[in-house]
Structures are given as structure tokens and as C-alpha cells.
Write a protein that holds these residues in place. Structure first.
Motif, PDB file in Angstrom:
ATOM      1  N   GLY A  70      42.536  34.464 -21.295  1.00 32.71           N
ATOM      2  CA  GLY A  70      43.863  33.885 -21.446  1.00 32.71           C
ATOM      3  C   GLY A  70      44.428  34.249 -22.809  1.00 32.71           C
ATOM      4  O   GLY A  70      43.692  34.663 -23.702  1.00 32.71           O
ATOM      5  N   LYS A  71      45.744  34.126 -22.963  1.00 28.83           N
ATOM      6  CA  LYS A  71      46.359  34.466 -24.249  1.00 28.83           C
ATOM      7  C   LYS A  71      46.602  33.248 -25.126  1.00 28.83           C
ATOM      8  O   LYS A  71      46.913  33.378 -26.297  1.00 28.83           O
ATOM      9  CB  LYS A  71      47.681  35.193 -24.013  1.00 28.83           C
ATOM     10  N   MET A  72      46.499  32.073 -24.547  1.00 27.40           N
ATOM     11  CA  MET A  72      46.719  30.861 -25.325  1.00 27.40           C
ATOM     12  C   MET A  72      45.463  30.556 -26.126  1.00 27.40           C
ATOM     13  O   MET A  72      44.357  30.697 -25.637  1.00 27.40           O
ATOM     14  CB  MET A  72      46.970  29.682 -24.389  1.00 27.40           C
ATOM     15  N   HIS A  73      45.654  30.089 -27.352  1.00 23.88           N
ATOM     16  CA  HIS A  73      44.579  29.651 -28.234  1.00 23.88           C
ATOM     17  C   HIS A  73      43.653  30.822 -28.574  1.00 23.88           C
ATOM     18  O   HIS A  73      43.970  31.586 -29.456  1.00 23.88           O
ATOM     19  CB  HIS A  73      43.805  28.480 -27.614  1.00 23.88           C
ATOM     20  N   ALA A  74      42.542  30.972 -27.889  1.00 23.88           N
ATOM     21  CA  ALA A  74      41.582  32.005 -28.248  1.00 23.88           C
ATOM     22  C   ALA A  74      41.561  33.082 -27.186  1.00 23.88           C
ATOM     23  O   ALA A  74      41.636  32.792 -25.999  1.00 23.88           O
ATOM     24  CB  ALA A  74      40.198  31.404 -28.395  1.00 23.88           C
ATOM     25  N   ARG A  75      41.447  34.320 -27.618  1.00 20.90           N
ATOM     26  CA  ARG A  75      41.342  35.453 -26.708  1.00 20.90           C
ATOM     27  C   ARG A  75      40.096  36.234 -27.099  1.00 20.90           C
ATOM     28  O   ARG A  75      39.796  36.356 -28.282  1.00 20.90           O
ATOM     29  CB  ARG A  75      42.590  36.327 -26.874  1.00 20.90           C
ATOM     30  N   GLY A  76      39.373  36.730 -26.117  1.00 24.40           N
ATOM     31  CA  GLY A  76      38.135  37.447 -26.416  1.00 24.40           C
ATOM     32  C   GLY A  76      36.988  36.471 -26.622  1.00 24.40           C
ATOM     33  O   GLY A  76      37.013  35.361 -26.091  1.00 24.40           O
ATOM     34  N   PRO A  77      35.968  36.870 -27.408  1.00 22.87           N
ATOM     35  CA  PRO A  77      34.799  35.999 -27.580  1.00 22.87           C
ATOM     36  C   PRO A  77      35.192  34.659 -28.197  1.00 22.87           C
ATOM     37  O   PRO A  77      35.969  34.604 -29.151  1.00 22.87           O
ATOM     38  CB  PRO A  77      33.908  36.803 -28.544  1.00 22.87           C
ATOM     39  N   VAL A  78      34.643  33.576 -27.657  1.00 21.06           N
ATOM     40  CA  VAL A  78      34.924  32.230 -28.162  1.00 21.06           C
ATOM     41  C   VAL A  78      33.703  31.753 -28.943  1.00 21.06           C
ATOM     42  O   VAL A  78      32.699  31.350 -28.361  1.00 21.06           O
ATOM     43  CB  VAL A  78      35.253  31.258 -27.011  1.00 21.06           C
ATOM     44  N   GLY A  79      33.786  31.861 -30.251  1.00 18.17           N
ATOM     45  CA  GLY A  79      32.716  31.401 -31.128  1.00 18.17           C
ATOM     46  C   GLY A  79      33.118  30.094 -31.800  1.00 18.17           C
ATOM     47  O   GLY A  79      34.009  29.385 -31.328  1.00 18.17           O
ATOM     48  N   LEU A  80      32.444  29.785 -32.904  1.00 19.85           N
ATOM     49  CA  LEU A  80      32.709  28.516 -33.587  1.00 19.85           C
ATOM     50  C   LEU A  80      34.167  28.399 -34.015  1.00 19.85           C
ATOM     51  O   LEU A  80      34.800  27.365 -33.804  1.00 19.85           O
ATOM     52  CB  LEU A  80      31.800  28.390 -34.813  1.00 19.85           C
ATOM     53  N   GLU A  81      34.709  29.451 -34.624  1.00 24.04           N
ATOM     54  CA  GLU A  81      36.094  29.397 -35.101  1.00 24.04           C
ATOM     55  C   GLU A  81      37.072  29.111 -33.983  1.00 24.04           C
ATOM     56  O   GLU A  81      38.056  28.395 -34.161  1.00 24.04           O
ATOM     57  CB  GLU A  81      36.480  30.739 -35.733  1.00 24.04           C
ATOM     58  N   GLN A  82      36.791  29.695 -32.817  1.00 27.65           N
ATOM     59  CA  GLN A  82      37.715  29.538 -31.686  1.00 27.65           C
ATOM     60  C   GLN A  82      37.626  28.138 -31.067  1.00 27.65           C
ATOM     61  O   GLN A  82      38.452  27.769 -30.242  1.00 27.65           O
ATOM     62  CB  GLN A  82      37.457  30.614 -30.636  1.00 27.65           C
ATOM     63  N   LEU A  83      36.614  27.377 -31.461  1.00 22.87           N
ATOM     64  CA  LEU A  83      36.509  25.985 -30.990  1.00 22.87           C
ATOM     65  C   LEU A  83      37.181  25.026 -31.969  1.00 22.87           C
ATOM     66  O   LEU A  83      36.952  23.828 -31.924  1.00 22.87           O
ATOM     67  CB  LEU A  83      35.031  25.610 -30.792  1.00 22.87           C
ATOM     68  N   THR A  84      37.989  25.563 -32.871  1.00 18.99           N
ATOM     69  CA  THR A  84      38.691  24.703 -33.820  1.00 18.99           C
ATOM     70  C   THR A  84      40.203  24.786 -33.632  1.00 18.99           C
ATOM     71  O   THR A  84      40.719  25.702 -32.990  1.00 18.99           O
ATOM     72  CB  THR A  84      38.401  25.109 -35.288  1.00 18.99           C
ATOM     73  N   SER A  85      40.880  23.807 -34.204  1.00 17.22           N
ATOM     74  CA  SER A  85      42.327  23.818 -34.347  1.00 17.22           C
ATOM     75  C   SER A  85      42.593  23.828 -35.857  1.00 17.22           C
ATOM     76  O   SER A  85      41.714  24.202 -36.637  1.00 17.22           O
ATOM     77  CB  SER A  85      42.907  22.568 -33.681  1.00 17.22           C
ATOM     78  N   TYR A  86      43.787  23.450 -36.260  1.00 19.67           N
ATOM     79  CA  TYR A  86      44.054  23.322 -37.694  1.00 19.67           C
ATOM     80  C   TYR A  86      45.054  22.215 -37.912  1.00 19.67           C
ATOM     81  O   TYR A  86      45.657  21.705 -36.969  1.00 19.67           O
ATOM     82  CB  TYR A  86      44.554  24.649 -38.282  1.00 19.67           C
ATOM     83  N   LYS A  87      45.175  21.805 -39.157  1.00 17.32           N
ATOM     84  CA  LYS A  87      46.241  20.881 -39.520  1.00 17.32           C
ATOM     85  C   LYS A  87      46.877  21.389 -40.802  1.00 17.32           C
ATOM     86  O   LYS A  87      46.260  22.187 -41.528  1.00 17.32           O
ATOM     87  CB  LYS A  87      45.705  19.464 -39.685  1.00 17.32           C
ATOM     88  N   TYR A  88      48.115  20.947 -41.055  1.00 19.68           N
ATOM     89  CA  TYR A  88      48.764  21.297 -42.317  1.00 19.68           C
ATOM     90  C   TYR A  88      48.617  20.137 -43.282  1.00 19.68           C
ATOM     91  O   TYR A  88      48.928  18.989 -42.927  1.00 19.68           O
ATOM     92  CB  TYR A  88      50.248  21.583 -42.099  1.00 19.68           C
ATOM     93  N   GLN A  89      48.140  20.434 -44.490  1.00 17.79           N
ATOM     94  CA  GLN A  89      48.114  19.436 -45.554  1.00 17.79           C
ATOM     95  C   GLN A  89      49.219  19.811 -46.533  1.00 17.79           C
ATOM     96  O   GLN A  89      49.264  20.946 -47.020  1.00 17.79           O
ATOM     97  CB  GLN A  89      46.753  19.428 -46.244  1.00 17.79           C
TER      98      GLN A  89
END
Lengths: 422, 422
Positions: A394-413
Motif C-alpha cells: 500500500g502507499k499509505m503510511h509505510a511502503r516496502g519492508p515494515v521494520g521498527l521505524e515503520q511501526l511508529t508515527s510522529y508528533k510535533y513538539q
């Protein structure tokens, strides 16, 4: 109360507990998470006998049900496989922790400082078939990335999964993290999966791992976002400027190294200009390796043992020692074929022409596009990302291999000293 | 044929055309996309009379239907607003093009070179209320990020939207890009929205813009992934170590600068220790500005004009000159309140204590967490991201302001010289 009502209540409670655990996990230190992983690895080693006993019972039942040999092999545990699971937890403990990473930071003209910081996704639901090691791997990847996990394995592996889950809980307890950080759905009732797919208030993402029918069902029914790949119809395209030796070696590896993985090539595309010069050597190598070949008329003309390819062959993920071969008119023909029949997973061009390679890499709309290398490299480990939980097409969120980074989101501080907006 | 059948056929055709256009757009150069935007801006200026006539007809019908004054104001166009739309297209042309950006690149020990490159998402469906300018803005943001757009505005603005869409098409034609890159659904039949939300084979993402009921309906019904925020229940928390002057200025700005935007603060949380020292000045400033106040008992004790806050007040996005005020027990009390009642949009702490600030910034699980600055900065433009299509409170894909970058995905390009996987 009906059973259905019970299951609904149970799944709500699991969701709620997972969300609460996720809040603790999001704030857990890297050391704490690593300690839990290492203690769980130790528990797997210490509990080897218990796990093997549980697995033996699973195997007995599976054999009585005449499960296919390939499925029995996936289900089976032995001391080496248990050690591999434990080693995998230790390896995940050694991976960098993505949580808290400052992905970007900048100052605004008004003095505001803005940073984008990685945070866990929250609660991840994982639905998989009867592979006991997924219980350990998936649970560990979620834990390391700060996410709570709700796991649902295949019914055949229920006892093995429970024994492994007990070790994961032991690790969590040892690190003073909530046991509910990794939960295994304790019933094999299918209604539980339906409930899980509807828990939008508690579950942030569903990762199905398994065959096409499982993934189709999850994608169809889930109200929670799904990250997955449905098919891995990977292509190798032999360009007219391909090096013959590379073409043979890569095609052989891309198809035959392991035929059952999603990065295995299923269709070979060959530029009509090099059909006579390049394809015979490739055909020979594949035949010697025991691969069944299906081709269009021009391909069949080269070797009478090649079966005729049907339309369905271009859209079939064989996951077996079978390859379909088609003649195309240059790189444009290859790109058109892949756009029409591909699954946006992994596709490769073999060519010594850098310009043609860039056209292919730019225009093929797949998660992974390759030049002069085997499609079997489509793997988070091979990419240097450490372990992976799967590959997303899929093109949403993560594309290709899903590792640790791809299991995260982010926030703005955003840090200010009294700024108001004009 | 039934109408429903017609609409289904029409939407399938629109989806197919959008997907084809997206394939061209993904390969369009930055210059080509900018030329289309600038030509569309020129067309808006040249067609001012036509647009105003269409808008006058929309306004007539809306007035006859007794639309609320706020809605009529959103619908109304005049020469200044048309110039603002044109200016916005010119500004989007000046923003950097995210497509083709190499986000990361690295070499593997086996010599493979891996790079992660930004690509468009594909086809974006945008559903919005009767604001004609969204037709221009949303269409332009999708175009610049290389995505095809299917737009569906509110029925009241249908004629205005069509006139604006004609200008966008003129821009696309001038730059030799496919007209189907920006399509407007030509019917007001609700079935068209239902069809759009089910077009999983053609549409990659749905962005609803508008009131809560619209977004709830889209989130409930869509089979295509949705990027949106449902609520903007933003909080300001006055810590015991808050500077009084900043507390007054920021609270006033966060609530009253504009009350109808999603970043407007709806609930003020005050540490019980500074209720007497800080809150009276804040109350005075808000009352002078014309804000209605609703508080808990301790807050009401400070000022008899303050109405009692009900449980529902903590979960209400007023979008109006109303503020609920609650006493909390320190930063932990504030974090707990926000976890329970917030909408994960934007929340701010006012404090001079850096340690307390970091606790808040780390533990509040919202898209945007702020320190000593107004929640009304929650905006892609204010973040320096250029224009935004909205704000996402989901954790999948994009979180916070959704600008050009957030409308993209990525692919991996792997370059080798014959590598096979051992």
C-alpha cells in the motif's frame, strides 16, 4: 449471555487493556524494553521443555487432521528453532530504538522551535497463520517500537503460541512493564477476529500475515487501517542491453533461491531483441534447477518443453518452482506489462544501459524497484532495517519492508516563549 | 438503467480516468506542474466575470433556502476573493516539489545501493462543504504533489465550483497535462459520494474537509483510507510555574483570535495552586473580549458570572466564543484530563519550568504539543510547510498539518551490478 456477546465483551476488554499498556510502553525507556526482550529470550530457553510439549500436542492434533506437510513443517518446533526465536529477541533488543528520534527540527521567524519526534503507533493487531515463531517475533517488534500488541495466530498453533506467550509475559514482568503489552487472543472462535477488526477506538493498525485469502478477508472486513501486501507478483525484465551472465544468475536466484517467499519472481519479461541471444541460457539454467516454464508463442518456439502461458499466468503468484515468460517490446513494453499485471511489490530490470535503468526505476510504480539484482533481496533484513514484520504494497503510511521505524508515527513538539498568532 | 446504476458507472469511469491521469502526473516535471498552476491562476483572473455570475446564482438559491449567514459568507465570492484564490495557486507553484526527493540513501555491504524516493500517492478524493475556494486550493495541492484529484464540494457551491474547475482545466491543458488530473463530480446525488468511498481500485486516499458529521460519515463508510481530524478539542494548561503575562496573552489568543478554526482552544486547565493568582486576570481578559465562560465549582467561586460546566463541556468543540475551565492537580492532572477528553489535535502548556514542560510535551499524545505558544499556530502555513490541505489527528501516514509532503508516498530504488541473494 450468548457466546458472541461474551467474545465481544472479551475483545473490548483486551482492547482497553492494550490501550492502557500502550500508554505505559510509549514512555518506557529503551533499556526497559531491551531488558524485557532479553528476559523473554532467557525464558524461551529456560522453558524449552514446556514449549516442546505444547508443540507436540499441537502437532498431534494437526497430524490427525491431515495438515499438508508444508504446514506441519511451519508448525513444528525443535530445540534449534526455539533457540532461533530466542536469538531473534536478543537481536531485536540490539536494534536502535526509533521512539523519541527527532526526525526534523527547525525554527520559525517568530522564534517558535518545531520538532517532529517519533512516537509509537499505539496498539497493533496481528493476525497470522500457524507459525509459532511469529508470536515471538511480532510481539517483540511491537514491544521494541513501543506498541502494545494483540496477537491472533492460527488455531493449529494455539498451544505452542500460549507457551511462547507465557515467556514474553515473563520478560515484561521482569522489566516491570505491563503484561498486557503483548496479549494473545485466547479463543479460536472466528468472531474474535471480526471483533478485533472493528475495535477502532483501541486498535490503531492491523497487520495480517499469511496467505492471500486471509489478507483479502482482513482488508475487506477491517474498519481499523490495514498494512499488508496481498500479492507478490514480482518481475525480472531482461533488457536488450542486459549482460547475459548477470541475466542468468539473477533470474535463477530471483526465481529459485526460495520459491515460497513474496519476493520470489513469478514472471520473466524478455525484450524481443534478445530472445534468441539471452533466453536459451536462462531456460537451461532454470530447467536444470527443476523449474517448470510457461511461455508465450515466441518463447515456446525456443524450447518445445515450455508449456503455453495462459492469461491467468500473468496474475498468478505461484509461490512454487514455476515461471511464466513473456516477450515484450523494450522497456516500455515491460513497464506496461508490470502496470497491468503486477502487484506493486518488487520488480527488477537487467541492463547495462543506465538510461534505460533509470526509466524503469522511475516509471515502475512498485514498492521496490531494482536494477541488476535479485528480487529476493526484498526484505527488511537485507535492506539493513533489522527485523521486519512484513512488506507493505500500500502507499499509505509505510511502503516496502515494515521494520521498527515503520511501526511508529510522529508528533510535533512546538516550543515558544509566549508567541501568539497575529 | 436506474440512476444508481448510472452513477456507479460514472464514478467507475471517473476513477479509471483519474488513475490514468495520475500515471502521467507522477512523471510530469516540476516546470510542467507549475506552468499548469500559473495558467490556472491566470484563467481565474481572466474569467472573473463568469465566476462571479455563477456564484451569484449559487447565492440566490442559497438565500432562497435561508442558509445561515456564516454559510452564506463562506459561499460568497467577490473580486478580492477570486484574486486570493489565484494568488494561492501562484504561491503553490512556488513551493518546492516533493516528488523525486531522495529521502534517504545508503549502501549495503554487498554493494547494493538503496534509496528511498518520494512518489505521489496516486488519486486523492476530497469531500468538502460549500467553500468554492477549496476547489482551487485542494486541486492545486494535489496537482503540485503529482496526485490526481476527484473533488466533491457542497451542493450550494456547485455552479461556482464548476466555473473554478473550468479554469483549472484550462491550466492543465496549457501545460499539456491531462484534464482528468482534476475532476469535479458533476452530480449532487449523494450516491456519488458512496461510490467514491468504495473505489478502492482507483482511489488511494480520501480527505474529508468540513464539519464533524461529514467526517464521521466518511470515516464510517469509506473503504478507501481516510486522512482527517474529527474534532479539535484543544487545551491550554496553566501550570503553577506559568508566567502570568504569557498565560493571559496566550489563552486570549488561543481562544479568541478566531473561534471557528480547529486549532482554537476549547478547554482551559488550571493548576489548583495558581487558581487565585492567575485565573482572575485571564477571566477578565476573556470577558472583555466577549467570551462565555463555563467552569467547575472552584472556578465559579472566583466569578459569579461563570456558568457551571457540565460533563459534556469537556468533550465539546464549541467553535464559538465559549470556553470551559477546569481545575486540575498539576501537570499530571492536566495530562490525565487531556488523555480522557482530548481529541489528539493540539494542546499547550504554559510554564516557566522546563522539566514540567518536557513532561507535558512527551506525555500528551496529540498531533501537536506546545509550550508557551498559542494553539492557533496549529497550521501548515505557520509551521513553514506552505499550504495545507488539512490537519490529521490519525497516527497512520501523516499526523498534524497535511501539506505537499504528506500527500506523497515513497518507493525504494535498489541499484546493483549483478548481486544475488545467498
Amino acid at each position: 449471555m450468548t457466546t458472541e456477546h461474551n467474545i465481544s465483551t472479551m475483545m473490548q476488554a483486551m482492547g482497553q487493556a492494550a490501550k492502557a499498556a500502550a500508554q505505559s510502553l510509549a514512555l518506557a525507556t529503551t533499556d526497559q524494553k531491551n531488558a524485557a526482550l532479553q528476559a523473554a529470550a532467557q525464558a524461551l530457553r529456560a522453558q524449552q521443555e514446556t514449549i516442546l510439549k505444547a508443540n507436540a500436542r499441537d502437532m498431534e492434533i494437526a497430524e490427525a487432521r491431515h495438515l499438508a506437510p508444508a504446514l506441519l513443517d511451519r508448525l513444528m518446533l525443535d530445540p534449534a528453532r526455539i533457540e532461533a526465536m530466542a536469538g531473534s529477541l536478543d537481536a531485536i533488543a540490539l536494534l536502535p530504538d526509533p521512539v523519541g528520534d527527532v526526525m526534523a527540527a527547525w525554527d520559525r521567524p517568530n522564534g517558535l522551535n518545531i520538532s517532529r519526534v517519533r512516537v509509537p503507533l499505539g496498539v497493533i493487531g496481528i493476525i497470522y497463520e500457524s507459525r509459532p515463531n511469529v508470536t515471538a517475533d511480532a510481539g517483540a517488534l511491537c514491544l521494541k517500537s513501543g506498541n502494545a500488541a494483540i496477537l491472533r495466530g492460527g488455531s493449529e498453533s494455539a498451544r505452542s503460541s500460549k507457551a511462547i506467550h507465557d515467556c514474553l509475559k515473563e520478560g515484561l514482568r521482569a522489566a516491570r512493564l505491563p503484561e498486557e503489552a503483548i496479549q494473545v487472543i485466547p479463543t479460536q472462535d472466528r468472531a474474535a477476529v471480526g471483533e478485533l477488526l472493528g475495535l477502532v477506538q483501541y486498535v490503531d493498525i492491523i497487520v495480517p500475515r499469511g496467505g492471500k485469502s486471509l489478507i483479502e478477508r482482513v482488508q475487506q472486513d477491517s474498519r481499523v487501517p490495514v498494512m499488508a501486501h496481498l500479492d507478490g507478483i514480482c518481475h525480472v525484465y531482461i533488457d536488450k542491453d542486459a549482460d547475459l551472465e548477470k541475466a542468468v544468475a539473477i533470474t535463477l536466484n530471483a526465481k529459485m533461491r526460495r520459491t515460497g517467499i513474496c519476493g520470489a519472481t513469478e514472471t520473466l519479461l524478455v525484450d524481443q531483441d534478445v530472445l534468441d541471444s539471452h533466453l536459451p541460457a536462462i531456460i537451461d539454467a532454470l530447467k536444470i534447477a527443476g523449474c517448470e516454464l510457461r511461455g508465450d508463442k515466441a518463447v515456446q518456439a525456443l524450447d518445445e518443453s515450455i508449456l503455453p502461458a495462459q492469461e491467468a499466468d500473468w496474475t498468478t503468484e505461484y509461490l512454487d518452482a514455476i515461471l511464466s515468460i513473456r516477450t515484450v517490446d523494450g522497456v516500455t513494453g515491460a513497464i506496461d506489462h508490470i502496470a497491468r499485471y503486477g502487484s506493486q511489490h518488487t520488480d527488477c530490470i537487467i541492463t547495462e544501459n543506465a538510461v534505460t535503468a533509470e526509466i524503469f526505476l522511475t516509471q515502475v510504480d512498485s514498492a521496490i524497484v531494482m536494477h541488476n539484482s535479485s528480487t529476493q533481496f526484498a526484505d527488511g533484513g537485507e535492506f539493513g532495517m533489522g527485523a521486519e514484520i512484513g512488506i507493505s504494497t500500500g502507499k499509505m503510511h509505510a511502503r516496502g519492508p515494515v521494520g521498527l521505524e515503520q511501526l511508529t508515527s510522529y508528533k510535533y513538539q512546538v516550543r515558544g516563549d509566549g508567541q501568539t498568532r497575529p
